[in-house]
Motif scaffolding. Structure first.
Motif, PDB file in Angstrom:
ATOM      1  N   ALA A   7      63.992  49.229  47.644  1.00  0.00           N
ATOM      2  CA  ALA A   7      62.592  48.845  47.814  1.00  0.00           C
ATOM      3  C   ALA A   7      61.934  49.793  48.813  1.00  0.00           C
ATOM      4  O   ALA A   7      62.619  50.587  49.470  1.00  0.00           O
ATOM      5  CB  ALA A   7      62.474  47.409  48.324  1.00  0.00           C
TER       6      ALA A   7
ATOM      7  N   ARG B 295      59.736  44.091  52.557  1.00  0.00           N
ATOM      8  CA  ARG B 295      60.062  45.064  51.518  1.00  0.00           C
ATOM      9  C   ARG B 295      59.372  44.694  50.220  1.00  0.00           C
ATOM     10  O   ARG B 295      59.056  43.531  49.976  1.00  0.00           O
ATOM     11  CB  ARG B 295      61.574  45.160  51.302  1.00  0.00           C
ATOM     12  N   GLN B 296      59.157  45.709  49.421  1.00  0.00           N
ATOM     13  CA  GLN B 296      58.535  45.509  48.116  1.00  0.00           C
ATOM     14  C   GLN B 296      59.233  46.378  47.091  1.00  0.00           C
ATOM     15  O   GLN B 296      59.220  47.617  47.184  1.00  0.00           O
ATOM     16  CB  GLN B 296      57.047  45.838  48.152  1.00  0.00           C
ATOM     17  N   ALA B 297      59.859  45.712  46.139  1.00  0.00           N
ATOM     18  CA  ALA B 297      60.522  46.417  45.046  1.00  0.00           C
ATOM     19  C   ALA B 297      59.526  46.597  43.903  1.00  0.00           C
ATOM     20  O   ALA B 297      58.545  45.847  43.800  1.00  0.00           O
ATOM     21  CB  ALA B 297      61.732  45.620  44.581  1.00  0.00           C
TER      22      ALA B 297
ATOM     23  N   ARG C  71      55.685  41.682  47.823  1.00  0.00           N
ATOM     24  CA  ARG C  71      56.258  42.000  49.122  1.00  0.00           C
ATOM     25  C   ARG C  71      56.884  40.739  49.701  1.00  0.00           C
ATOM     26  O   ARG C  71      56.300  39.661  49.653  1.00  0.00           O
ATOM     27  CB  ARG C  71      55.185  42.553  50.058  1.00  0.00           C
TER      28      ARG C  71
ATOM     29  N   TYR D 168      60.338  49.697  52.320  1.00  0.00           N
ATOM     30  CA  TYR D 168      60.414  48.817  53.478  1.00  0.00           C
ATOM     31  C   TYR D 168      59.238  49.107  54.426  1.00  0.00           C
ATOM     32  O   TYR D 168      58.966  50.279  54.745  1.00  0.00           O
ATOM     33  CB  TYR D 168      61.746  49.007  54.206  1.00  0.00           C
TER      34      TYR D 168
ATOM     35  N   LYS E 160      57.527  43.713  42.003  1.00  0.00           N
ATOM     36  CA  LYS E 160      57.732  42.457  42.727  1.00  0.00           C
ATOM     37  C   LYS E 160      56.770  42.353  43.895  1.00  0.00           C
ATOM     38  O   LYS E 160      56.201  43.352  44.349  1.00  0.00           O
ATOM     39  CB  LYS E 160      59.173  42.360  43.221  1.00  0.00           C
TER      40      LYS E 160
ATOM     41  N   GLN F 149      61.095  54.489  51.948  1.00  0.00           N
ATOM     42  CA  GLN F 149      61.845  54.160  50.743  1.00  0.00           C
ATOM     43  C   GLN F 149      63.327  54.029  51.038  1.00  0.00           C
ATOM     44  O   GLN F 149      63.937  54.895  51.668  1.00  0.00           O
ATOM     45  CB  GLN F 149      61.634  55.242  49.679  1.00  0.00           C
TER      46      GLN F 149
END
Length: 119
Positions: free
Chosen positions: A91, A38-40, A45, A93, A43, A114
């Motif tokens: 995040a 996941r990547q917010a 991954r 995904y 931030k 998302q």
């Protein structure tokens, strides 16, 4: 051509649940480890969960006890059951998988899905 297609994201309230799915298709000989990342916003991954072809799993500490990764080899699909969701789980995904296909053996990535958790 090998593809990974993810689905199941959406908007959910804190404490709720979502189930993500990711299906592989194409001229595939075998699939090794599969995983979810996941990547917010703002931030890097990060790995969320991984499962080997033999069913061994590992999770990042922040989701242990809340998320469960599983796979159905016949369907070439990996799942991520997410319970007790928190706003910090919000995040995009991504799924990935080590896939042996015609003339290739490499890591494939699916498109992101998302997940938004409201407080």
């Amino acid at each position: 051509q090998v593809q990974l297609v993810a689905s199941g994201g959406g908007l959910v309230q804190a404490g709720g649940s979502l189930r993500l799915s990711c299906a592989a298709s194409g001229s595939i000989f075998s699939i090794g480890a599969m995983g979810w990342y996941r990547q917010a916003p703002g931030k890097q991954r990060e790995m969320v969960a991984r499962i080997t072809s033999g069913g061994e799993t590992n999770y990042t500490d922040s989701v242990k006890g809340r998320f469960t990764i599983s796979r159905e080899n016949v369907k070439r699909t990996v799942y991520l059951q997410m319970d007790s969701l928190k706003p910090e789980d919000t995040a995009v995904y991504y799924c990935n998988a080590d896939i042996a296909a015609v003339a290739t053996l490499r890591l494939y990535w699916g498109q992101g899905t998302q997940v938004t958790v409201s407080s």
